[in-house]
Design an enzyme around this catalytic site. Sequence first.
Site, PDB file in Angstrom:
ATOM      1  N   TYR A 144      84.972 107.110  57.091  1.00 36.04           N
ATOM      2  CA  TYR A 144      84.588 106.805  55.762  1.00 36.04           C
ATOM      3  C   TYR A 144      83.490 105.756  55.924  1.00 36.04           C
ATOM      4  O   TYR A 144      82.521 105.845  55.395  1.00 36.04           O
ATOM      5  CB  TYR A 144      85.874 106.546  55.003  1.00 36.04           C
ATOM      6  CG  TYR A 144      85.511 105.982  53.790  1.00 36.04           C
ATOM      7  CD1 TYR A 144      85.504 106.901  52.558  1.00 36.04           C
ATOM      8  CD2 TYR A 144      85.454 104.618  53.205  1.00 36.04           C
ATOM      9  CE1 TYR A 144      85.089 106.705  51.531  1.00 36.04           C
ATOM     10  CE2 TYR A 144      85.170 104.260  51.791  1.00 36.04           C
ATOM     11  CZ  TYR A 144      85.082 105.381  51.145  1.00 36.04           C
ATOM     12  OH  TYR A 144      84.877 105.135  49.454  1.00 36.04           O
ATOM     13  N   GLY A 147      80.437 106.925  57.810  1.00 36.80           N
ATOM     14  CA  GLY A 147      79.763 107.834  56.988  1.00 36.80           C
ATOM     15  C   GLY A 147      78.988 107.291  56.061  1.00 36.80           C
ATOM     16  O   GLY A 147      77.944 107.650  55.720  1.00 36.80           O
ATOM     17  N   ARG A 210      92.269  91.700  47.874  1.00 36.72           N
ATOM     18  CA  ARG A 210      91.271  92.841  47.440  1.00 36.72           C
ATOM     19  C   ARG A 210      90.860  92.239  46.127  1.00 36.72           C
ATOM     20  O   ARG A 210      91.578  91.463  45.323  1.00 36.72           O
ATOM     21  CB  ARG A 210      91.863  94.335  47.196  1.00 36.72           C
ATOM     22  CG  ARG A 210      92.288  94.979  48.426  1.00 36.72           C
ATOM     23  CD  ARG A 210      91.096  95.332  49.334  1.00 36.72           C
ATOM     24  NE  ARG A 210      91.600  96.266  50.389  1.00 36.72           N
ATOM     25  CZ  ARG A 210      91.626  95.718  51.738  1.00 36.72           C
ATOM     26  NH1 ARG A 210      91.989  94.329  51.823  1.00 36.72           N
ATOM     27  NH2 ARG A 210      92.116  96.596  52.548  1.00 36.72           N
ATOM     28  N   ARG A 276      88.747  90.795  50.922  1.00 41.50           N
ATOM     29  CA  ARG A 276      87.465  91.314  50.407  1.00 41.50           C
ATOM     30  C   ARG A 276      87.182  90.870  49.037  1.00 41.50           C
ATOM     31  O   ARG A 276      88.043  90.815  47.944  1.00 41.50           O
ATOM     32  CB  ARG A 276      87.868  92.950  50.174  1.00 41.50           C
ATOM     33  CG  ARG A 276      86.485  93.310  50.252  1.00 41.50           C
ATOM     34  CD  ARG A 276      86.572  94.908  50.164  1.00 41.50           C
ATOM     35  NE  ARG A 276      87.033  95.762  51.370  1.00 41.50           N
ATOM     36  CZ  ARG A 276      87.748  96.873  51.284  1.00 41.50           C
ATOM     37  NH1 ARG A 276      88.234  97.319  50.208  1.00 41.50           N
ATOM     38  NH2 ARG A 276      88.075  97.372  52.652  1.00 41.50           N
TER      39      ARG A 276
END
Length: 313
Positions: A144, A147, A210, A276
Amino acid sequence: MKRILVTGGAGFLGSHLCERLITDGHEVLCVDNFFTGTRANIGHLQGHKRFELLRHDVTFPLYVEVDQIYNLACPASPIHYQHDPVQTTKTSVHGAINMLGLAKRTKARIFQASTSEVYGDPEVHPQPESYWGKVNPIGPRSCYDEGKRCAETLFFDYWRQHKLQIKVVRIFNTYGPSMHPSDGRVVSNFIVQALRGEDITIYGDGQQTRSFCYVDDMIEGFVRMMESEAELTGPVNLGNPGEFTMLELAETVLSMAGSKSKLVFLPLPTDDPKQRQPDISLAMERLSWSPRVPLEDGLKSTIQYFRKALAIC
Ligand code: NAD
Ligand code: UDP
Ligand code: UDP
C-alpha cells in the site's frame, strides 16, 4: 456541468464524492470492481439520469470520454489491502498508469487520492508535505505505502513529461457513515464492537496516535483541490489535526455508544505507525480549507449510521 470519472466510486469516500458531484450538477461515471466497495453505497444514486456505474478493474485500460478524473480506486484498510498485496500494488501502480494515460488522451484534470502512509512511521511530527517519510519497502504494509508512493511518482512524471494537470492530496485517517461494518479500520471496528457489546480490540498498548477527519470535511477538501488554480499540483495534506491515542478513541466511543464492552489488548501489527498528525498549513493557505467537524460530532453521526446498518445486517 462536467463529465467526471470517479474510480473506487462505490467505496466509502468514493460514494460520498459521487453524491457530492451529482448534487453539484455534474455527470458522474462511477468505476469500481467491488473489492471493498458495495452497490448499496451508491444505491441511492442508481437511476439518477446523471449517474452511471461501470464494473471495471482499473488495472486494465479504460477508454471513456471525461473532463475530470478522481482516482480513488484502492482498498484502504490494512486487512483488505494485505489480503492480496500483489493486486494492491497493481491497483495503485497499473491503475495510476491507466488513469494517467486516459487523462493524457482526454486532456482531463486528474486527482490522486494519496495517503499519509507515504510518511510511513514518521520521525517528523506533525507531518508537512516536505517530509519524505520513513517507509519500510519490504514489509506487510509496503504494498500500500510504496504503491501509493510510486503512484505519486507517476503523477509528477506525467506532469513534468506530458504537462498533465494533476492534483495530489495526501489523506489522513477519515471516517464516517457508509464505512463497511467489516472494513477493519479502527473507528468502524470500535463502534461496531461497542454496539454489539463485543470486546474492543486495542492493538499494542493503545498509546499510538492518529488524527481523524470526518468524511464531509474531506470531500469538501477534494472538491476544493480539484477546482484550485492549475499551478497547484500538490501534494497537499488533508486531515484533521486533532490527535488522539487509540485508548482515548476507545473510551470516547464507549461512552458515546453507552456500551459496557471491555478493552482487550492484542499484538501490535508489524510496522504500525506510532504517531500521525497532519500539518495542514498548505491546505489552509491555498484552498482556504480546514476541517469543521470535531471528533465527537463526527462520531455521533457515525454511531447513528452503524446502529441502523447493524440492525439490518
Ligand atoms: P474503500 O476501500 O472503501 O474504497 C476503495 C474503493 O476502490 C472500493 O470501492 C473498491 O472496491 C475499489 N477498488 C479497489 N481496487 C480496485 C480496482 N483494482 N479497480 C476498481 N476499483 C477498485 O476505501 P476508502 O476509505 O473509500 O479510500 C478511498 C481512497 O482514498 C483509496 O485510494 C485510499 O487509499 C485513499 N485513502 C483513504 C483514507 C481513509 O482514511 N479513508 C486515508 C488515506 C487514503
Ligand atoms: N490508457 C487507458 N485509456 C486511455 C488511454 C490510455 O486506459 O484512454 C492506458 C493504456 O493502457 C496505456 C496507459 O494508459 O498503456 C498509459 O498511456 P500512455 O499514453 O501514457 O502510454 P502508452 O500508451 O504510450 O503506453
Ligand atoms: N487499531 C486498533 N484496533 C483495531 C483496529 C486498529 O487498535 O481494531 C489501531 C491500529 O493498530 C493503528 C490505528 O488503530 O495503530 C489505526 O488503524 P487503522 O487500520 O484504522 O489505520 P492505519 O493504521 O492505516 O492508520
